[in-house]
Design an enzyme around this catalytic site. Structure first.
Site, short mmCIF file in Angstrom:
data_model
loop_
_atom_site.label_atom_id
_atom_site.label_comp_id
_atom_site.label_asym_id
_atom_site.label_seq_id
_atom_site.Cartn_x
_atom_site.Cartn_y
_atom_site.Cartn_z
N PRO A 200 -7.12 -1.98 11.38
CA PRO A 200 -8.56 -1.59 11.63
C PRO A 200 -8.85 -0.08 11.57
O PRO A 200 -8.27 0.64 12.47
CB PRO A 200 -9.71 -2.24 12.28
CG PRO A 200 -8.68 -3.21 13.93
CD PRO A 200 -7.68 -3.25 13.10
N HIS B 282 -15.15 0.89 8.73
CA HIS B 282 -14.84 0.81 7.29
C HIS B 282 -13.94 -0.97 8.29
O HIS B 282 -13.21 -1.65 7.99
CB HIS B 282 -13.11 1.26 6.91
CG HIS B 282 -12.17 0.52 6.08
ND1 HIS B 282 -13.04 0.07 4.44
CD2 HIS B 282 -11.43 -0.25 5.75
CE1 HIS B 282 -11.59 -0.78 4.48
NE2 HIS B 282 -11.38 -0.74 4.77
N ASP C 258 -10.40 2.94 11.71
CA ASP C 258 -11.17 3.70 13.10
C ASP C 258 -10.41 3.18 14.03
O ASP C 258 -10.38 4.28 14.19
CB ASP C 258 -12.65 2.56 12.55
CG ASP C 258 -13.18 3.20 11.23
OD1 ASP C 258 -13.52 4.27 10.71
OD2 ASP C 258 -13.35 1.79 10.57
N VAL D 235 0.85 -1.47 -0.24
CA VAL D 235 0.36 -0.32 0.29
C VAL D 235 0.84 1.25 0.19
O VAL D 235 0.67 2.03 -0.98
CB VAL D 235 -0.75 0.12 1.19
CG1 VAL D 235 -1.08 1.42 0.92
CG2 VAL D 235 -1.88 -1.48 0.93
#
Ligand SMILES: NC(=O)c1ccc[n+]([C@@H]2O[C@H](COP(=O)([O-])OP(=O)(O)OC[C@H]3O[C@@H](n4cnc5c(N)ncnc54)[C@H](O)[C@@H]3O)[C@@H](O)[C@H]2O)c1
Length: 311
Positions: A125, A179, A127, A18
């Site tokens: 994760p 998400h 959030d 990423v």
């Protein structure tokens, strides 16, 4: 506040899929003037920086290099992609334990430099990691936020545009909340060029009934097929960095720590937010149906439980 249109961006985790793909997207769109990669995998990040530099040879002088936390200055944007990705069959929340320690550590190192302009969290994760980064940094919540449901929203817009046979740019619709598995499509206010979805000739009720599952399956399918996803999220980060460089705000569903909006407090989830050189400001009052408000509350409960390690 970022004072220039082309900021310098640090990507922590820049050696990974990423991080490196994000660097490539930022360089290709000439969104930034300098990209600095930081990663614990020294050889990997050295190779990525060299390869990325060759990719910039025919563009307007974007520089990519390996750097360190001491180089961070008050106008810089930090993108955090360091953290384990999902394995096939794994949920994002199952990454929490490993990634929380990484996010806390890298945020402390970022802040030891005196602090940047903004921290954009991508690691999952997302959030929960946004809440960890915000709390660890001590910065205002508008300066530390996550990419949230921007990728899910991109997938929603593509799916709706294809099903309704309309241009993607005309679709105004959001996936909101976590998400993760409790996200939801806020379709009661969705429009195509101002028209409600049901007014479109190709609209069928089954489309909205199955769309959330279809989108969740798509993400899991990509991971099963190619182990990780990175092109979509890279362009999400480009959009966020571009918005942070402008005084005119873009409305983006990023994950911010809510402080009373929609009746939610001290939990990070995505709601439509104004993102500009003043940071990310969640907008209270996006029209949600009673059902959708309940879904947002449920999503917030899931994330809040994970933040408290009760998940
Ligand atoms: N928010 C989203 O929509 C979204 C989308 C895709 C992926 N992701 C998440 O992004 C993260 C990265 O995914 P990936 O596929 O690039 O994984 P990856 O394993 O390819 O890359 C992670 C990189 O982080 C580095 N790293 C680990 N600990 C570090 C530390 N303490 N300091 C600096 N660098 C460190 C690793 O060396 C590695 O190069 C995962 O958590 C993944 O779930 C989020």
């Amino acid at each position: 506040m970022v004072s220039m249109n082309k900021p310098r961006v640090f990507i922590i985790g820049g050696g990974g899929m990423v991080g490196a793909t994000t660097a490539h997207a930022l360089a290709s769109t000439e969104t930034v003037k300098d990209i600095v990669l930081i990663d614990v995998a020294a050889e990997l990040v050295r190779g990525q920086a060299a390869d990325l530099n060759h990719a910039t040879a025919y563009s307007q002088g974007v520089r990519v290099r390996v750097g360190s936390y001491e180089d961070i200055g008050p106008d810089d944007i930090i993108v955090i992609t360091s953290g384990r990705p999902r394995q096939p069959g794994q949920t994002r929340l199952e990454l929490q334990e490993a990634n929380e320690a990484i996010i806390r550590d890298v945020t402390q190192r970022v802040m030891a430099s005196g602090g940047p302009a903004f921290i954009v969290v991508v690691a999952n994760p997302v959030d929960v990691m946004t809440h960890v980064a915000w709390e660890t940094s001590g910065l205002p919540r508008e300066w530390v936020f996550g990419t949230g449901t921007m990728l899910d929203t991109a997938r929603l817009r593509v799916t709706l545009a294809n099903a309704l046979d309309v241009a993607q740019s005309d679709v105004s619709a959001y996936i909101l909340g976590e998400h993760g598995d409790s996200s939801f499509a806020a379709l009661s206010s969705a429009t195509v060029g101002g028209l409600p979805l049901a007014a479109l000739p190709r609209y069928r009720p089954e489309l909205v009934e199955t769309i959330e599952d279809d989108i969740r399956r798509t993400a899991a399918d990509i991971i099963a097929a190619k182990k990780s996803t990175y092109f979509g999220i890279a362009n999400v980060v480009v959009k966020v960095v571009q918005a942070l460089g402008q005084s005119d705000a873009s409305v983006l569903p990023v994950s911010t720590v809510l402080q009373g909006e929609y009746g939610l407090r001290d939990v990070a989830v995505s709601v439509p937010s104004l993102v500009s050189s003043a940071g990310a400001h969640p907008v209270d009052g996006y029209p949600l149906s009673k059902l959708e408000l309940g879904q947002l509350q449920h999503s917030a409960d899931v994330v809040a439980a994970a933040i408290r390690h009760e998940g």
